[in-house]
Design a protein around this motif. Structure first.
Motif, short mmCIF file in Angstrom:
data_model
loop_
_atom_site.label_atom_id
_atom_site.label_comp_id
_atom_site.label_asym_id
_atom_site.label_seq_id
_atom_site.Cartn_x
_atom_site.Cartn_y
_atom_site.Cartn_z
N PHE A 74 0.84 -1.21 0.00
CA PHE A 74 0.00 0.00 0.00
C PHE A 74 0.87 1.26 0.00
O PHE A 74 0.65 2.18 -0.79
N SER A 75 1.88 1.28 0.86
CA SER A 75 2.75 2.46 0.98
C SER A 75 3.55 2.71 -0.29
O SER A 75 3.66 3.84 -0.77
N SER A 80 4.62 6.07 -4.88
CA SER A 80 5.04 6.17 -6.28
C SER A 80 3.93 6.76 -7.15
O SER A 80 4.20 7.41 -8.17
N GLY A 81 2.67 6.55 -6.76
CA GLY A 81 1.56 6.96 -7.60
C GLY A 81 1.12 8.39 -7.45
O GLY A 81 0.75 9.04 -8.44
N VAL A 82 1.17 8.94 -6.22
CA VAL A 82 0.63 10.28 -5.98
C VAL A 82 1.30 11.37 -6.82
O VAL A 82 0.61 12.20 -7.42
N PRO A 83 2.64 11.41 -6.92
CA PRO A 83 3.24 12.45 -7.77
C PRO A 83 2.78 12.37 -9.22
O PRO A 83 2.58 13.41 -9.86
N ALA A 125 3.74 -14.26 -8.45
CA ALA A 125 5.03 -13.72 -8.02
C ALA A 125 5.41 -14.35 -6.68
O ALA A 125 4.58 -14.96 -6.02
N PRO A 126 6.68 -14.20 -6.25
CA PRO A 126 7.05 -14.66 -4.91
C PRO A 126 6.17 -14.00 -3.85
O PRO A 126 5.63 -12.92 -4.07
N ALA A 127 6.05 -14.64 -2.73
CA ALA A 127 5.14 -14.17 -1.68
C ALA A 127 5.40 -12.72 -1.29
O ALA A 127 4.49 -11.96 -1.00
N SER A 128 6.65 -12.32 -1.25
CA SER A 128 6.99 -10.96 -0.81
C SER A 128 6.78 -9.95 -1.92
O SER A 128 6.43 -8.80 -1.68
N GLY A 129 6.97 -10.35 -3.16
CA GLY A 129 6.87 -9.42 -4.29
C GLY A 129 8.07 -8.49 -4.30
O GLY A 129 8.79 -8.32 -3.32
N ARG A 130 8.32 -7.86 -5.45
CA ARG A 130 9.43 -6.92 -5.55
C ARG A 130 8.93 -5.49 -5.39
O ARG A 130 7.91 -5.11 -5.96
N ASP A 131 9.68 -4.69 -4.62
CA ASP A 131 9.27 -3.30 -4.40
C ASP A 131 9.18 -2.55 -5.73
O ASP A 131 8.29 -1.72 -5.92
N SER A 132 10.11 -2.84 -6.65
CA SER A 132 10.12 -2.11 -7.93
C SER A 132 8.86 -2.38 -8.73
O SER A 132 8.34 -1.48 -9.40
N ALA A 133 8.32 -3.61 -8.66
CA ALA A 133 7.10 -3.94 -9.40
C ALA A 133 5.91 -3.16 -8.84
O ALA A 133 5.07 -2.66 -9.60
N PHE A 134 5.83 -3.06 -7.52
CA PHE A 134 4.76 -2.26 -6.91
C PHE A 134 4.91 -0.78 -7.25
O PHE A 134 3.92 -0.08 -7.47
N ALA A 135 6.16 -0.31 -7.31
CA ALA A 135 6.40 1.09 -7.65
C ALA A 135 5.99 1.40 -9.08
O ALA A 135 5.39 2.45 -9.36
N GLY A 141 -0.46 3.55 -12.53
CA GLY A 141 -1.80 3.77 -11.97
C GLY A 141 -2.03 5.22 -11.62
O GLY A 141 -3.11 5.77 -11.86
N GLY A 142 -1.01 5.87 -11.07
CA GLY A 142 -1.13 7.29 -10.72
C GLY A 142 -1.36 8.16 -11.94
O GLY A 142 -2.19 9.08 -11.91
N LEU A 143 -0.64 7.87 -13.01
CA LEU A 143 -0.82 8.65 -14.24
C LEU A 143 -2.24 8.48 -14.79
O LEU A 143 -2.90 9.45 -15.17
#
Length: 250
Positions: A74-75, A80-83, A125-135, A141-143
């Protein structure tokens, strides 16, 4: 606003709400595309209405289930999305004032791209997921959220790839959509303000959303989810193609 316009608007909102309730996606895309095709209201006003109704529809569920939200994902998606929501909103304001045809063409392309994204088979994806993919999901999504008030498809795609319980996926997405809808509403005073008619239309739309959400839940036990998903994607694809054909340079 004319009575005929209100009836058409409520019918399209009802259809979008039922399909969203049955398929789990697409409310913003359906409303934005159909309102643009039928010339219900300007795109800036339509995106305001979508943000308002999305917030109204999801915030109570999130408040009751914050413990099921994946705080890390979520964070990252929010930061990454708000800007890029601000970038998308500035682009919407510019194009709606100077290049409406190009804006509608861009909307058609965005709708088709989102349909393709939602059709792609999601490999886990792996259980943890990659931060870069979420970013990346948050950025795209933000755009889209700033431009068309449709933050969903990239974020939905990324979250459903995770090995999370379904409720964790659902409430993480709802939390992201609730906060981004609120932020987008806060950005509105810096651009084209909704008219009095649009504000009244938003208020009158609330009962429509509640009624057709109930209708969708009643239909859920009788309708095959895959069929509804196919219908929703087909309607979105047709809307996107129509917008492209109508606005493509000749």
């Amino acid at each position: 606003m004319l009575l005929e316009t209100l009836v058409t608007m409520f019918a399209l909102l009802g259809l979008a709400t039922v399909l969203q309730t049955l398929s789990g996606f697409g409310f913003g895309l359906m409303v934005v595309s159909s309102f643009t095709l039928f010339n219900i209201m300007p795109l800036t006003a339509t995106t305001f209405l979508v943000s308002f109704l999305s917030l109204f529809n999801s915030v109570s569920l999130v408040i009751k289930n914050t413990h099921q939200v994946n705080k890390r994902a979520f964070s990252i998606m929010l930061l990454s999305g708000v800007p890029f929501m601000a970038v998308g909103y500035a682009l919407l304001e510019y194009l709606s004032s100077n290049m409406t045809t190009w804006l509608n063409l861009l909307l058609g392309i965005a709708i088709l791209s989102c349909c393709l994204l939602l059709l792609i088979k999601r490999t886990k994806a792996p259980a943890s997921g990659r931060d870069s993919a979420f970013a990346i999901a948050g950025t795209v999504g933000g755009l889209l959220g700033g431009l068309f008030s449709t933050f969903g498809p990239p974020v939905v795609f990324q979250c459903y790839r995770q090995n999370w319980p379904i409720n964790e996926i659902r409430f993480t997405l709802l939390a992201v959509f609730s906060v981004t809808a609120l932020i987008r509403l806060c950005i509105v005073p810096f651009g084209t303000l909704p008219t009095y008619d649009v504000v009244i239309a938003c208020a009158c739309s609330i009962p429509v959303i509640l009624i057709f959400t109930r209708v969708g839940r009643l239909l859920a036990a009788k309708v095959e989810p895959k069929t509804v998903r196919a219908i929703a994607l087909a309607m979105l694809a047709i809307s996107g193609l129509t917008l492209i054909v109508q606005n493509a340079p000749t």
